[in-house]
Design a protein around this motif. Structure first.
Motif, PDB file in Angstrom:
ATOM      1  N   ARG A 205      54.981  32.713  84.115  1.00 26.16           N
ATOM      2  CA  ARG A 205      54.245  32.066  85.209  1.00 26.16           C
ATOM      3  C   ARG A 205      52.744  32.134  84.970  1.00 26.16           C
ATOM      4  N   LEU A 206      52.271  33.285  84.506  1.00 28.49           N
ATOM      5  CA  LEU A 206      50.841  33.413  84.231  1.00 28.49           C
ATOM      6  C   LEU A 206      50.418  32.461  83.109  1.00 28.49           C
TER       7      LEU A 206
ATOM      8  N   SER B  50      51.990  29.676  82.220  1.00 24.93           N
ATOM      9  CA  SER B  50      52.103  28.304  82.724  1.00 24.93           C
ATOM     10  C   SER B  50      50.887  27.931  83.567  1.00 24.93           C
ATOM     11  N   ARG B  51      50.409  28.870  84.362  1.00 22.37           N
ATOM     12  CA  ARG B  51      49.226  28.614  85.193  1.00 22.37           C
ATOM     13  C   ARG B  51      48.021  28.282  84.329  1.00 22.37           C
ATOM     14  N   ARG B  52      47.875  28.953  83.210  1.00 21.85           N
ATOM     15  CA  ARG B  52      46.760  28.685  82.304  1.00 21.85           C
ATOM     16  C   ARG B  52      46.884  27.304  81.659  1.00 21.85           C
TER      17      ARG B  52
ATOM     18  N   ARG C 241      48.215  24.644  82.982  1.00 19.17           N
ATOM     19  CA  ARG C 241      48.086  23.530  83.921  1.00 19.17           C
ATOM     20  C   ARG C 241      46.702  22.895  83.868  1.00 19.17           C
TER      21      ARG C 241
ATOM     22  N   ASP D 260      44.648  38.183  82.682  1.00 15.77           N
ATOM     23  CA  ASP D 260      45.170  37.993  84.036  1.00 15.77           C
ATOM     24  C   ASP D 260      46.188  39.083  84.385  1.00 15.77           C
TER      25      ASP D 260
END
Length: 495
Positions: A149-150, A152-154, A156, A375
């Motif tokens: 998730r971390l 994937s957030r980067r 985006r 993060d």
């Protein structure tokens, strides 16, 4: 009387993020290292010092306990607490000009100035983890969904991570690591002194290339880590074996046999492979030798996060008064080796040169994993993961020790097992450990022959040849470890 007067000058800040007992501990330790408090001096009783310093008695007790554990203080009920006798403390050095980096001990080597790498191949295990694989943490409890998730957030909003990056590493990660090693290992540094590497092995090779010339001599632990031997051979540096005993590297033997060495490589917190912790007198003697010889010291702190008995031991770098220690850390033993993230904490004045060397080697370590790790640390997941894996590793360590005592107590003698992710065992009878390691692999378990960690002719220190095994316990569950010991018993008894 002088000690009490000196301690009244200490300034402890209750508003600081560092606990008061850590502030008091650091102040007393620094005073000892600087020669302001001499061996044999008696410290005030805890009640008296708590009044003088304006803190609780428990604060003083905690500080004293940590100093006793590290060997700076000795004490006995009814006799008092004293600065330990016999510490090889160097004379107090001149204070550097505020804001100015200390002078380098030695110039960069010619190879460092025209840096070019050479590839070194090391044996790498393949396939799923199994008993008793070395160098692996408990990856089965890693929060991969959270990591995904971390990451994937980067992805985006890809922008920064698509271009070339600072060869020294992603700045927020360097700041996070500086704070982490300061709090957990006592390392004294700023973010500017950190260079992110593609694993600790790259850091070792980079240090050998930048600091040593062909033909230079470097101390290595015997037995010791083959990755350092490979890095030295690749850079045409003379690897000089120095024996290890129960107190760690034998500094006196190294100084007597190889006095011209320009570098010493050590694993002081958890020696690889024997598992011993370098004693405080040996640490101070090593630093004294390095300062007098203008030699560098590489501290490979590869798995110090995991200590199962007693308080953690501070890093060697935290004792360094001359700017001679290069601290190397890795994330492989905390997260997972495939991440290929390590870091170096360099003396002031070296970091810029090492960043240039790193840039020539591979431009920079991939940016996205660095961002995700930054993060991961900033949001508190890193510290929680260390606590979780420390518990898991402790359980698996206990399971392995129990199984060895249950099934192989007559055949094996177990070495130190109070830290790290592996332990060493030696055979009570003369057995061919390499043949046993080969036979074990055919049975589906991985063990390292202890004799394979000796890289030079003859046993270390002239003693009997080492014969035993190195066993990792972290990557597989307790039941699998116990079954592995049963398989190992079969192999040993058929040898």
């Amino acid at each position: 009387m002088y000690v009490a007067q000196f301690l009244t000058t200490l300034r402890l800040d209750s508003s600081a993020p560092t606990p008061l007992f850590r502030q008091l501990y650091a102040a007393i330790k620094q005073a000892v290292l600087a020669g302001q408090l001499q061996s044999g001096m008696q410290l005030p009783p805890t009640r008296e010092l708590s009044t003088l310093a304006g803190v609780s008695r428990q604060t003083v007790l905690n500080a004293y306990e940590l100093l006793v554990a590290e060997g700076f203080l000795t004490g006995a009920v009814g006799k008092g607490t004293f600065i330990s006798a016999g510490l090889p403390l160097a004379a107090q050095s001149e204070q550097p000009i505020p804001g100015a980096p200390p002078p380098l001990l030695r110039p960069l080597s010619p190879r460092g100035q025209r840096f070019a790498g050479a590839r070194v191949r090391l044996n790498v295990p393949s396939g799923a983890p199994r008993a008793f694989r070395l160098g692996m943490p408990a990856t089965d409890v890693f929060p991969f969904d959270l990591w995904a998730r971390l990451e994937s957030r980067r992805w985006r909003r890809p922008s920064y991570q698509l271009g070339y990056d600072d060869p020294a590493g992603y700045p927020p990660l360097r700041r996070a690591l500086a704070a982490y090693v300061s709090a957990s290992r006592g390392v004294r540094c700023t973010a500017e002194q950190i260079v992110i590497t593609s694993g600790s092995q790259q850091g070792l090779f980079l240090a050998a290339s930048m600091l040593l010339a062909p033909g230079d001599a470097a101390w290595v632990e015997e037995p010791g880590y083959r990755g350092m031997i490979a890095a030295l051979h690749a850079t045409d540096v003379r690897a000089c074996p120095v024996p290890v005993d129960t107190d760690g590297l034998c500094v006196a033997a190294g100084a007597a046999t190889f006095p011209d060495a320009k570098l010493a490589y050590v694993t002081p917190s958890h020696q690889l492979p024997l598992g011993v912790t370098m004693s405080l007198p040996r640490r101070l003697a090593l630093l004294e030798w390095a300062a007098a010889s203008k030699a560098w010291v590489i501290e490979d702190d590869y798995d110090s996060e995991y200590r199962y008995t007693g308080p953690p031991v501070a890093s060697l770098q935290s004792l360094d008064q001359a700017g001679c220690v290069i601290y190397i850390g890795t994330l492989s033993k905390i997260l997972f080796p495939g991440l290929r993230l390590g870091y170096m904490v360099l003396p002031a004045g070296l970091s810029e040169a090492f960043a240039h060397g790193k840039a020539i080697m591979d431009r920079h370590t991939p940016t996205v994993p660095q961002m995700v790790l930054a993060d991961f640390i900033a949001e508190g997941h890193f510290s929680r993961h260390i606590r979780r894996t420390r518990e898991v590793h402790a359980e698996r360590r206990a399971a392995l020790l129990d199984a060895l005592n249950d099934y192989l107590a007559q055949e094996l003698e177990i070495g130190p097992a109070d830290a790290g992710l592996h332990l060493a065992v030696t055979f009570r009878d003369a057995l061919d450990d390499r043949a046993i390691a080969h036979a074990a692999l055919q049975k589906g378990i991985e063990v390292r022959a202890l004799s394979q960690t000796c890289h030079f002719t003859g046993p270390p220190g002239g003693g009997k040849p080492l014969s035993g095994l190195v066993l990792g316990f972290a990557p597989v569950p307790a039941a699998q470890l116990r079954q592995g010991v049963l398989t190992l018993r079969e192999v040993v008894r058929n040898a």
